[in-house]
Design an enzyme around this catalytic site. Structure first.
Site, PDB file in Angstrom:
ATOM      1  CB  ALA A  56      -0.895  -0.014   1.227  1.00  0.00           C
ATOM      2  N   GLY A  96       0.905  -5.188   1.199  1.00  0.00           N
ATOM      3  CA  GLY A  96      -0.217  -5.413   0.290  1.00  0.00           C
ATOM      4  C   GLY A  96       0.225  -6.111  -0.991  1.00  0.00           C
ATOM      5  CD  GLU A  99      -2.195  -7.966   3.112  1.00  0.00           C
ATOM      6  OE1 GLU A  99      -2.021  -6.773   2.797  1.00  0.00           O
ATOM      7  OE2 GLU A  99      -2.907  -8.334   4.059  1.00  0.00           O
ATOM      8  CD  GLU A 119       1.546  -5.300   5.721  1.00  0.00           C
ATOM      9  OE1 GLU A 119       2.496  -6.035   6.079  1.00  0.00           O
ATOM     10  OE2 GLU A 119       0.857  -5.520   4.718  1.00  0.00           O
TER      11      GLU A 119
END
Ligand SMILES: CCC/C=C/C(=O)SCCNC(=O)CCNC(=O)[C@H](O)C(C)(C)COP(=O)([O-])OP(=O)([O-])OC[C@H]1O[C@@H](n2cnc3c(N)ncnc32)[C@H](O)[C@@H]1OP(=O)([O-])[O-]
Length: 721
Positions: A56, A96, A99, A119
């Site tokens: 992200a 992300g 992910e 994160e």
């Protein structure tokens, strides 16, 4: 779209393909197009420029426009696809990014790729279903380790863990397309991680209990690791959908905790300090570093040994020099021991460390060997006369372009440079002990230091995997200068009625890895004693009749000197502010002798003992440290508050989740910091460190602007002058 039946979706957002709103929208559009196109039989997702994705967009978390398209539902869309989706992981797949890859049905990685869920290091958790998918894929112990530490996993380890299906050495994208073609038509059910059960452990409950203790112990008050743990635990107890809901709930707690903001500030601060400037206009933009093919270290004491080890680890050939054979042999043994240990650690990560070749590491007592080195780091005793003597010598011996660095924690760089014929080549490189472990390198430019020398020292920091911070020349530079009033207050609090263990506890609860007294015992009380004797603050040169608790009209505490006079140097003598099981022992125990000594001291000096609460301990120690920081900024010694914060986080054990002292001041609010300093200063008018800095006062008068704007008030001020 790619050749034949495989659609290619390329994540594109330079430099690291962060998943911004635009990038997410493009990913969603691509998936929907591939789904709707009957000629497409499979999908391959990769990243532009040899990088999958760094996750992200971190800046987005603090943006008011954050709401909008979310990553989790897009990942569900990938997984639900009726056409097989293959991730081609090159470079990095982080947060992300990983992910997204976990939503894919197959994952292929290049052998040099790194993966991870970092994160936790920015105060969050993998909030796009990562905490629920990863344990299903690789089991709870490995998933918990990856999610709670945020460490990067090399591709080979990822393959062993089952995180990826295949590792390739050649073109990853082509291999992924081949795999996609191969799996067309095969059932996708078993490849959808959300449908898999979490692998069972015979002793899951006991395992989780122990894991939680470990996670909490390492967190030092940081929330994210524990909430990461809870999210993974939910995966072991709940359905995928309920686990995802729990993950969201925990994610939102972290997002609004304040710690995430501090850690994200720290992330960008570390990058901001790479872009150094000096008041004279030198900057990273115009200066280029010189290559360092060979370096030398003079002095093989504790610091020199660590520096040599660091250089060897960075693959820079080193000459290690001592004044005589006895010291040289001692130093050689110690360096070899450190290198053996480092080599062992590196072997565990499948790397090798070569240091037995004299072309890489040479020990000598002959200064003439320094003729062909590109850079020298002097790391002898903190003694000006000795340092000047060495610099005079090396400036004669070294080639004209060689950079001459001094490892000092406080001495004047200009005075050292004055002993040479090339002051433009002289620069301070303040390493922190142990030098092969600590990440900080304070880089100090003098009046004549060239921009090239600064750029070269910054480049060296990078090569040593350290974070270099460029600062100006003043007593104690940035880190120690801010540390002096902090330590001074801690000792004053002892005089007034507190105990070392009470003060250490408050600061350790705040998040410091180690409180000021434990730190002082570890570093050795004799170091400061020697320095104070040198400054004429104690010892034989003190003029007769000097009041015991006053120097130059200011409050002074002779307590540390008295401890040294009693032979209490800290851990090395088994006694200091605490007692230890033996000389060199490490377990600090409160010492009744010291308590008694403090009581007698207070009686002798007629000090009325009072109870000092935790709030006062914290504020009396931290606020003068921040206050000094405002003075440092006003004097132009550092070019922004980020510099001070990066120094404190990486060199002084400041808890990262509190963003650094200046960030912390901004979160408390400058008016409050000022008001408290004013209050304490009125109570202790003979302590200059408590008198509020003029710059702090100015910022309060300007309405407490956000930290990023502080420096603009300074330039406006100096423009007017
Ligand atoms: C929503 C649900 C949950 C998902 C959460 C997440 O994914 S959280 C995210 C989880 N991911 C992470 O925590 C990964 C964080 N990133 C890293 O660890 C490293 O940057 C790296 C290993 C990707 C590259 O290291 P390197 O030494 O090669 O290079 P470098 O470090 O100098 O970076 C180059 C430039 O890119 C910038 N930038 C980088 N990443 C981001 C980002 N995500 N965003 C924005 N910007 C980012 C960086 O600021 C710099 O910009 P500058 O100063 O030039 O303007």
């Amino acid at each position: 779209m790619g050749a034949a039946a495989v659609a290619v979706i390329r994540l594109r957002n330079p430099p690291v393909n962060a998943l911004s709103l635009t990038a997410l929208q493009a990913l969603e559009d691509g998936l929907k197009r591939a789904d709707a196109d009957p000629s497409v039989k499979a999908v391959m997702i990769c990243g532009e420029n040899g990088k999958f994705s760094a996750g992200a967009d971190i800046r987005g978390f603090s943006s008011p426009k954050r709401h909008g398209i979310a990553l989790g539902p897009i990942i569900s869309l990938i997984e639900k696809s009726e056409k097989p989706v293959v991730a081609a992981i090159e470079g990095i797949a982080l947060g992300g990014g990983l992910e997204v890859a976990l939503g894919c049905h197959y994952r292929i990685a290049h052998v040099k790729a790194r993966m991870g869920l970092p994160e936790v290091t920015i105060g969050l958790l993998p909030g796009a279903q990562g905490t629920q998918r990863l344990p299903r894929l690789i089991g709870v112990p490995a998933a918990l380790d990856i999610i709670t530490t945020g460490r990067h996993i090399p591709a080979t380890e990822a393959l062993k863990l089952g995180l990826v299906d295949e590792v390739v050495e050649e073109n990853t994208v082509e291999a992924a397309i081949r795999l996609a073609n191969k799996v067309i038509g095969q059932p996708l059910g078993p490849r959808r991680l959300s449908l898999k059960p979490v692998p069972k452990l015979p002793n899951m409950e006991a395992f989780l209990r122990e894991a939680l203790v470990k996670v909490k112990k390492q967190a030092h008050g940081c929330l994210a690791p524990e909430l990461c743990f809870q999210a993974v635990k939910a995966a072991t107890e709940q359905t995928f959908a309920d686990g995802v809901r729990k993950e969201q709930e925990l994610f939102n707690i972290l997002l609004t905790s304040g710690q995430a903001q501090a850690l994200q500030y720290a992330f960008f601060a570390e990058r901001a300090v790479q872009k150094w400037t000096t008041p004279s206009g030198a900057s990273w933009k115009s200066a280029s570093p010189q290559p360092i093919h060979k370096a030398a270290v003079i002095g093989l004491g504790t610091m020199g040994r660590g520096i040599v080890t660091s250089l060897v680890k960075a693959n820079i050939p080193v000459v290690a020099l001592e004044q005589n054979l006895e010291y040289l042999n001692m130093g050689r043994k110690a360096v070899m021991l450190l290198l053996e240990r480092e080599a062992m650690k590196m072997e565990q990560g499948a790397q090798t460390l070569r240091f037995h070749n004299p072309a890489r590491l040479q020990f000598t007592v002959d200064f003439d060997v320094l003729q062909d080195v590109d850079l020298v780091i002097e790391a002898v005793f903190e003694n000006m006369a000795l340092k000047k003597e060495i610099f005079q010598k090396i400036s004669r011996i070294c080639k004209p372009g060689a950079f001459l660095c001094t490892n000092t924690s406080a001495l004047n760089i200009d005075e050292i440079a004055s002993a040479t014929r090339c002051p433009q080549q002289v620069i301070g490189t303040h390493f922190f002990s142990p030098a092969h472990v600590m990440r900080l390198l304070e880089i100090i430019y003098g009046l004549h230091t060239s921009a090239t020398a600064i750029a070269t020292a910054m480049q060296l920091a990078k090569a040593l995997k350290k974070v270099g911070v460029v600062v100006g020349n003043c007593f104690g530079f940035v880190g120690n200068r801010m540390m002096f009033p902090y330590v001074q207050q801690a000792v004053f609090l002892l005089e007034e009625g507190s105990r070392p263990e009470a003060i250490d506890q408050v600061l350790e609860d705040f998040g410091f890895k180690i409180g000021p007294f434990r730190m002082s015992d570890l570093a050795g009380l004799d170091v400061g004693w020697r320095s104070r004797k040198g400054q004429g603050l104690t010892g034989a040169s003190l003029p007769p009749g000097t009041p015991a608790r006053q120097r130059h009209g200011h409050r002074y505490s002779p307590l540390p000197d008295l401890l040294c006079e009693n032979g209490r140097f800290g851990q090395k003598t088994g006694k200091g502010w605490y007692q230890y099981e033996k000389a060199g022992g490490r377990t600090a125990k409160p010492d009744p002798w010291l308590h008694n000594f403090l009581a007698q001291y207070r009686d002798t000096h007629h000090i009325k003992t009072r109870f000092i609460d935790q709030e006062e301990i914290l504020e009396r120690c931290l606020f003068p440290l921040m206050n000094e920081g405002f003075d440092i900024l006003a004097e132009g010694i550092a070019s922004g508050p980020e510099h001070l914060d990066v120094i404190y986080i990486n060199g002084y054990g400041w808890p990262k989740h509190r963003g650094g002292p200046m960030f912390h001041a901004s979160t408390i609010g400058l008016p409050r910091v000022l008001a408290k300093l004013q209050k304490y200063s009125e109570a202790h008018p003979d302590v200059p460190g408590l008198r509020p800095s003029a710059f702090l006062k100015k910022l309060v008068a300007m309405g407490n602007p956000p930290l990023k704007d502080w420096m603009s008030y300074l330039s406006r001020q100096s423009n007017k002058l």
